[in-house]
Write an enzyme that holds these catalytic residues in place. Structure first.
Site: not given
Length: 406
Positions: A211, A280, A290, A324, A338, A342
């Site tokens: 990301n 995730d 490869k 976060f 969240k 959590k």
């Protein structure tokens, strides 16, 4: 003005027109109770006399490396060893470059190079100089090493421009110094774990899923915690920056690697700030060689990774857990959901669809949520300033929860 009694401060003044403000800064530091030892460059002495600064500080002013008045010590080493803090104000582009690159060719630069105490730098220069890539790079390099900056203000510059580059006012610099001393021991004795950056989930030896996380926010949080006296462990995934000096760094690649590293130290931690952007999902099959092109389309099968934050929330006993949440819509709804799912103590949420917020940039704007809802909304600011504000809030909440920070 809060007392600085007993604090030994070395004030470095370099050769810009703003050097005249060094006299006011020296006076205000003395009035606040500090023992101030002034070191000026030869260029600074063209703008303000050593006699003025000696009168205000009530100590000899140092300018010449070879002017050794006490044969029992080497002056620049003695100054560096006994300083609680060194302040360079004003700091010219040249002085910043010398410190960033380890040059030591005068009394101030040799003292700075010998210093092990924190350093606060207050730049002052023409706006084009301040924004020059070389100056920006030098300041970023110093910040990564732990130097702190009092940003210049916007106003009338000596060159005629009305722009950013004007030295911060002496009272603002004193306030920054007082704030640093007030916060520097607040988390002394506490162990803080910070996660930063993105994770890499391999497809084959040359490809991976990741990301846009740069790690800047997590690095800034680790740096802020360290400045507050904490023993900091930083678990860093894929990042674009160098981690701050002075913290223990554990480099990881995948979500599984990060989970293992975090769980290994979790039981010993007082505060855990999970700012990393963890994948995730990961590929079900990781190819040893490869992958070759076989058609117009490629379908990848992914499986869930272990939710690190949820795992920590289930396992925590006394740890203060901060998560976060990077969102693009319904920020408050998703943040509170969240936090509850959590078992977090705080959630730091931001809308990454806003300009200047979120991944890769140097700024951020967040909303901080606790069990009762929104605690504070922090506007757009530098990630380093944001990290300081967040760690101050965490220290306050930890104390309220019985964590009793210093």
């Amino acid at each position: 003005m809060a007392s600085l009694a007993g604090k030994n401060i070395v004030l470095g003044i370099t050769g810009g027109i703003a050097a005249y403000k060094g006299a006011a800064l020296c006076s205000k530091l003395v009035q606040a109770g500090a023992e101030v030892h002034v070191v000026i460059t030869e260029s600074a002495a063209k703008f303000i006399t050593p006699l003025t600064l000696q009168t205000l500080s009530r100590h000899p002013v140092h300018i010449d490396t070879f002017d050794e008045r006490d044969p029992s010590v080497v002056t620049h080493i003695h100054l560096a060893d006994h300083a609680d803090l060194i302040v360079v104000a004003p700091a010219t582009a040249n002085a910043i470059a010398k410190l960033a690159n380890g040059h030591a060719d005068d009394m101030l630069s040799t003292t700075l190079l010998a210093a092990t105490c924190p350093i606060i730098i207050a730049p002052a220069m023409n706006v084009h100089m301040y924004e020059h890539p070389a100056v920006v790079e030098n300041m970023e390099r110093l910040a990564r090493r732990g130097a702190m900056f009092v940003e210049p203000g916007t106003g009338q510059l000596a060159c005629g421009y009305v722009a950013k580059g004007r030295l911060a006012e002496p009272e603002d610099i004193v306030a920054s110094i007082q704030n640093w001393f007030a916060e520097s021991g607040r988390l002394k004795g506490k162990r803080v774990l910070v996660t930063a950056g993105g994770t890499m989930e391999r497809l084959d030896p040359v490809r991976f899923l990741t990301n846009d996380s740069s790690g800047k926010m997590g690095f800034a949080i680790a740096e802020a915690a360290m400045r507050m006296g904490a023993d900091v462990t930083l678990v860093a995934g894929r990042t674009t920056e160098q981690p701050p000096a002075g913290v223990r760094v554990i480099h990881v690649a995948s979500a599984a690697d990060m989970l293992e590293a975090v769980m290994k130290d979790f039981d010993e931690m007082d505060i855990v700030v999970k700012s990393a952007a963890v994948a995730d999902y990961r590929p079900v099959i990781v190819h040893e060689q490869k992958m070759k092109k076989t058609g117009e389309r490629l379908v990848l099968e992914l499986e869930r990774t272990t939710d690190i934050l949820a795992t920590l929330g289930e396992r925590k006993t006394r740890q203060f857990l901060v998560g976060f949440a990077a969102e693009t819509q319904q920020v408050a709804h998703y943040a509170m959901d969240k936090l509850r799912r959590k078992n977090c103590d705080l959630i730091v949420a931001n809308d990454v669809s806003q300009e200047g917020v979120g991944f890769n940039g140097d700024t951020n704007a967040v909303e901080v949520y606790g069990p009762d809802g929104l605690i504070v909304s922090l506007p757009l600011m530098s990630k380093r300033e944001m990290a300081s504000r967040l760690m101050e809030l965490i220290a306050v909440r930890l104390a309220a929860a019985g964590g009793n920070p210093a």
